[in-house]
Design a protein around this motif. Sequence first.
Motif, PDB file in Angstrom:
ATOM      1  N   PRO A   1      -7.983   2.251  10.914  1.00 42.10           N
ATOM      2  CA  PRO A   1      -7.741   0.917  11.477  1.00 42.10           C
ATOM      3  C   PRO A   1      -8.615  -0.160  10.829  1.00 42.10           C
ATOM      4  N   GLU A   2      -9.608   0.246  10.036  1.00 40.74           N
ATOM      5  CA  GLU A   2     -10.478  -0.716   9.359  1.00 40.74           C
ATOM      6  C   GLU A   2      -9.936  -1.166   7.997  1.00 40.74           C
ATOM      7  N   THR A   3      -8.811  -0.634   7.561  1.00 46.16           N
ATOM      8  CA  THR A   3      -8.280  -1.025   6.261  1.00 46.16           C
ATOM      9  C   THR A   3      -7.731  -2.449   6.303  1.00 46.16           C
TER      10      THR A   3
ATOM     11  N   GLY B   1      -8.668   8.703  11.290  1.00 44.58           N
ATOM     12  CA  GLY B   1      -7.682   7.634  11.164  1.00 44.58           C
ATOM     13  C   GLY B   1      -6.724   7.646  12.333  1.00 44.58           C
ATOM     14  N   HIS B   2      -5.861   6.658  12.340  1.00 42.80           N
ATOM     15  CA  HIS B   2      -4.850   6.519  13.386  1.00 42.80           C
ATOM     16  C   HIS B   2      -3.473   6.757  12.770  1.00 42.80           C
TER      17      HIS B   2
ATOM     18  N   LEU C   1      -3.647  -6.620   8.527  1.00 41.40           N
ATOM     19  CA  LEU C   1      -2.448  -7.427   8.269  1.00 41.40           C
ATOM     20  C   LEU C   1      -1.306  -7.013   9.184  1.00 41.40           C
ATOM     21  N   LEU C   2      -1.126  -5.719   9.384  1.00 42.14           N
ATOM     22  CA  LEU C   2      -0.049  -5.219  10.243  1.00 42.14           C
ATOM     23  C   LEU C   2      -0.278  -5.576  11.708  1.00 42.14           C
TER      24      LEU C   2
ATOM     25  N   PHE D   1       0.861  -1.185   0.000  1.00 43.05           N
ATOM     26  CA  PHE D   1       0.000   0.000   0.000  1.00 43.05           C
ATOM     27  C   PHE D   1       0.895   1.232   0.000  1.00 43.05           C
ATOM     28  N   ASN D   2       0.357   2.332  -0.489  1.00 44.23           N
ATOM     29  CA  ASN D   2       1.066   3.609  -0.513  1.00 44.23           C
ATOM     30  C   ASN D   2       0.518   4.498   0.582  1.00 44.23           C
ATOM     31  N   CYS D   3       1.384   5.337   1.132  1.00 42.06           N
ATOM     32  CA  CYS D   3       0.941   6.247   2.184  1.00 42.06           C
ATOM     33  C   CYS D   3       1.835   7.483   2.223  1.00 42.06           C
TER      34      CYS D   3
END
Length: 145
Positions: free
Chosen positions: A49-51, A113-114, A56-57, A30-32
């Motif tokens: 946190p719902e992604t 988001g977190h 996975l992390l 993923f990109n961030c």
Amino acid sequence: MIPDSIARFLLDQTCATICCIDEAYNPYCFNCFYAFDKENGLLYFKSSPETYHASLLAANPVIAGTVLPDTLNKAATRGVQIRGRILSGTHPMVRDGYDVYHRKYPAALMIRGHVFAIELDEIKMKDRKPGMGRKLLWKRNRDCR
């Protein structure tokens, strides 16, 4: 301490590609947008946190990734490869990340988001500007912690 040339590069860029693995050990990227904490060797990014990647992390915090220049120059290969791990949400340095991230991206205060923290364990920088052609490697010294 992270070499100045690597730190300057990471401070100047904005986007990283992060790779993690799923439950079947398949890679997922993923990109961030990120903010870099030079003193602690941390990258901060914001995500929900719902992604899928957040789940996975949480299951496996080990990551690898890359950062390329925001503006690519095809005559000069530059970039870094990183390895590290996500710090738990209760880790003290994660709290600092909220301020570090939002200082760089104040508009992100409007987005839910977190802020996640990646503790960098290894950075390899490739800098192939004309006349340069070098690689730098940095590894975290765990004995100093």
